[in-house]
Motif scaffolding. Structure first.
Motif, PDB file in Angstrom:
ATOM      1  N   ASN A  49      -7.839  62.737 101.515  1.00 46.53           N
ATOM      2  CA  ASN A  49      -8.776  63.786 101.107  1.00 46.53           C
ATOM      3  C   ASN A  49      -9.565  63.362  99.865  1.00 46.53           C
ATOM      4  O   ASN A  49      -9.351  62.268  99.321  1.00 46.53           O
ATOM      5  CB  ASN A  49      -8.055  65.130 100.933  1.00 46.53           C
ATOM      6  CG  ASN A  49      -6.967  65.077  99.867  1.00 46.53           C
ATOM      7  OD1 ASN A  49      -7.166  64.489  98.805  1.00 46.53           O
ATOM      8  ND2 ASN A  49      -5.815  65.692 100.148  1.00 46.53           N
ATOM      9  N   VAL A  50     -10.449  64.238  99.413  1.00 44.01           N
ATOM     10  CA  VAL A  50     -11.347  63.845  98.328  1.00 44.01           C
ATOM     11  C   VAL A  50     -10.564  63.611  97.028  1.00 44.01           C
ATOM     12  O   VAL A  50     -10.913  62.735  96.231  1.00 44.01           O
ATOM     13  CB  VAL A  50     -12.507  64.874  98.179  1.00 44.01           C
ATOM     14  CG1 VAL A  50     -12.042  66.173  97.568  1.00 44.01           C
ATOM     15  CG2 VAL A  50     -13.663  64.295  97.409  1.00 44.01           C
TER      16      VAL A  50
ATOM     17  N   PRO B 264      -1.979  71.679  92.399  1.00 46.83           N
ATOM     18  CA  PRO B 264      -1.443  70.630  93.282  1.00 46.83           C
ATOM     19  C   PRO B 264      -1.903  70.698  94.730  1.00 46.83           C
ATOM     20  O   PRO B 264      -1.929  69.694  95.413  1.00 46.83           O
ATOM     21  CB  PRO B 264       0.080  70.831  93.200  1.00 46.83           C
ATOM     22  CG  PRO B 264       0.279  72.171  92.587  1.00 46.83           C
ATOM     23  CD  PRO B 264      -0.925  72.455  91.757  1.00 46.83           C
ATOM     24  N   ARG B 265      -2.285  71.885  95.208  1.00 46.85           N
ATOM     25  CA  ARG B 265      -2.731  71.978  96.606  1.00 46.85           C
ATOM     26  C   ARG B 265      -4.246  71.898  96.727  1.00 46.85           C
ATOM     27  O   ARG B 265      -4.765  71.491  97.763  1.00 46.85           O
ATOM     28  CB  ARG B 265      -2.270  73.299  97.221  1.00 46.85           C
ATOM     29  CG  ARG B 265      -0.787  73.359  97.381  1.00 46.85           C
ATOM     30  CD  ARG B 265      -0.375  74.640  98.055  1.00 46.85           C
ATOM     31  NE  ARG B 265       1.073  74.747  98.061  1.00 46.85           N
ATOM     32  CZ  ARG B 265       1.725  75.842  98.374  1.00 46.85           C
ATOM     33  NH1 ARG B 265       1.056  76.932  98.706  1.00 46.85           N
ATOM     34  NH2 ARG B 265       3.035  75.865  98.360  1.00 46.85           N
TER      35      ARG B 265
ATOM     36  N   PRO C   7       0.391  63.377  97.485  1.00 43.21           N
ATOM     37  CA  PRO C   7      -0.833  63.932  96.909  1.00 43.21           C
ATOM     38  C   PRO C   7      -2.038  63.088  97.345  1.00 43.21           C
ATOM     39  O   PRO C   7      -1.936  61.857  97.413  1.00 43.21           O
ATOM     40  CB  PRO C   7      -0.624  63.797  95.392  1.00 43.21           C
ATOM     41  CG  PRO C   7       0.795  63.410  95.195  1.00 43.21           C
ATOM     42  CD  PRO C   7       1.284  62.797  96.463  1.00 43.21           C
TER      43      PRO C   7
ATOM     44  N   GLY D 218      -4.047  64.912 103.398  1.00 43.07           N
ATOM     45  CA  GLY D 218      -3.987  66.209 104.078  1.00 43.07           C
ATOM     46  C   GLY D 218      -5.160  67.105 103.718  1.00 43.07           C
ATOM     47  O   GLY D 218      -5.694  67.040 102.601  1.00 43.07           O
ATOM     48  N   HIS D 219      -5.594  67.883 104.702  1.00 37.63           N
ATOM     49  CA  HIS D 219      -6.689  68.834 104.454  1.00 37.63           C
ATOM     50  C   HIS D 219      -6.607  69.977 105.444  1.00 37.63           C
ATOM     51  O   HIS D 219      -6.141  69.802 106.567  1.00 37.63           O
ATOM     52  CB  HIS D 219      -8.053  68.124 104.577  1.00 37.63           C
ATOM     53  CG  HIS D 219      -9.165  68.885 103.921  1.00 37.63           C
ATOM     54  ND1 HIS D 219      -9.868  69.870 104.570  1.00 37.63           N
ATOM     55  CD2 HIS D 219      -9.666  68.813 102.673  1.00 37.63           C
ATOM     56  CE1 HIS D 219     -10.764  70.377 103.736  1.00 37.63           C
ATOM     57  NE2 HIS D 219     -10.666  69.758 102.579  1.00 37.63           N
TER      58      HIS D 219
ATOM     59  N   GLY E 115      -7.682  70.709  94.850  1.00 34.47           N
ATOM     60  CA  GLY E 115      -8.546  70.063  93.843  1.00 34.47           C
ATOM     61  C   GLY E 115      -7.837  69.429  92.662  1.00 34.47           C
ATOM     62  O   GLY E 115      -8.428  68.617  91.954  1.00 34.47           O
TER      63      GLY E 115
ATOM     64  N   ASN F 224      -4.095  65.837 110.855  1.00 33.28           N
ATOM     65  CA  ASN F 224      -4.686  66.473 109.653  1.00 33.28           C
ATOM     66  C   ASN F 224      -4.361  65.683 108.376  1.00 33.28           C
ATOM     67  O   ASN F 224      -4.822  66.041 107.294  1.00 33.28           O
ATOM     68  CB  ASN F 224      -4.186  67.919 109.507  1.00 33.28           C
ATOM     69  CG  ASN F 224      -2.679  67.984 109.274  1.00 33.28           C
ATOM     70  OD1 ASN F 224      -1.936  67.155 109.797  1.00 33.28           O
ATOM     71  ND2 ASN F 224      -2.238  68.946 108.491  1.00 33.28           N
TER      72      ASN F 224
END
Ligand code: ACO
Ligand code: LMR
Length: 264
Positions: free
Chosen positions: A193-194, A102-103, A140, A143-144, A105, A189
């Motif tokens: 994200n990807v 979950p954090r 989800p 954030g990064h 990838g 931040n």
């Protein structure tokens, strides 16, 4: 008449009984003759159908962009430590893969689930983000650790550029971008994200390609196919890190005492 013994396994994606193996009914020779790529093979084995070229290209771009992200990320770090402990390729690989979750990838499926639910219910980005906050759930796909509003993730930009020019519709991605605009107004931040980019864009691929019925899309999102893209992609990098450590004949890793806060 014929008596059919009951089987203990049902399988629907591939068949090796004939002269040549078939993926979703497509024989190996035809896969090679038609110049299929790994995106086509994924289409056949995961989605049980041939997808249009822009979809298979998108899948391949996801895999290339997520193949590695340097030695410092969770997965590569575990793989490097394991390889340096003298373990074999498979052990080093899975040690890295086990950090995907979950954090790190493995937020693609949840990003798709939450973005889809929020968009389909007509929630504004404000309503969506604040409702998540109330539930105490981090959004989800947002954030990064190192990417910021003023230092965007190039991978996200490349995926968005491809989809904006090739996809018939990018409504879920545009929604994710609106969510990002709101979260960035809260903290620098909280970028898309990807994982969030792939999750939202895959919703657009599923909905816009005309290749999937609504119940099929719901099933794909519910089962959670999409983290598979990151797992598959990062396997390439983790194997590379294993070879790199072996080639460099790196000794057993031990973390320095100075980098630990010993406290009671
Ligand atoms: N949604 C809402 N608030 C958030 C989020 C989010 N996704 N991420 C961070 N915050 C806020 C929270 O207020 C958090 O405080 P909390 O600890 O009380 O919840 C605060 O920012 C501080 O966050 P940090 O701890 O500095 O964030 P960190 O750098 O440790 O976390 C991470 C980065 C793990 C990616 C985080 O943003 C997160 O959990 N995101 C959701 C999961 C996700 O998308 N992961 C995939 C990342 S991309 C990849 O791995 C390839
Ligand atoms: C990755 O692809 O591994 C990253 O986005 C995670 C990170 O911490 O850089």
């Amino acid at each position: 008449g014929k008596v059919r013994a009951p089987t203990h396994i049902i399988s629907t994606i591939s068949d090796d009984r004939g002269e040549e193996p078939c993926y979703a009914g497509v024989p190996m020779s035809s896969i090679v003759e038609q110049g299929f790529g790994v995106g086509d093979v994924i289409s056949l084995l995961w989605f049980k159908r041939s997808l249009p070229r822009y979809c298979t290209q998108f899948i391949e771009i996801c895999i290339m962009l997520c193949a590695d992200h340097g030695p410092c990320v969770s997965g590569a770090h575990n793989t490097i430590v394991t390889a340096r402990a003298g373990k074999d390729l498979v052990s080093s690989l899975v040690s890295g893969l086990l950090t995907i979750g979950p954090r790190f990838g493995g937020a693609i499926d949840d990003a798709a689930r939450y973005f889809k639910d929020a968009y389909d219910r007509g929630l504004s980005p404000y309503e969506f983000v604040e409702s998540m906050k109330k539930k105490g759930i981090r959004v989800p796909g947002i954030g990064h650790r190192i990417k910021r509003g003023d230092n965007r993730d190039k991978r996200v930009e490349l995926l968005q550029l491809f989809a904006r020019t090739q996809f018939p519709s990018v409504k879920y991605m545009e929604y994710a971008v609106q969510v990002e605009t709101y979260t960035l107004s809260k903290a620098n931040n909280l970028v898309l994200n990807v994982d969030g980019a792939i999750g939202s864009l895959f919703l657009d691929l599923l909905a816009g390609s005309g290749m999937f019925s609504k119940p099929e899309i719901d099933e794909i999102v519910e089962i959670g196919y999409l983290n598979g893209l990151f797992v598959l992609a990062r396997t390439i990098g983790l194997i590379g890190h294993t070879f790199d450590q072996k080639r460099l004949k790196q000794p057993l890793y031990r973390h320095p005492w100075e980098d630990v806060l010993y406290t009671k």
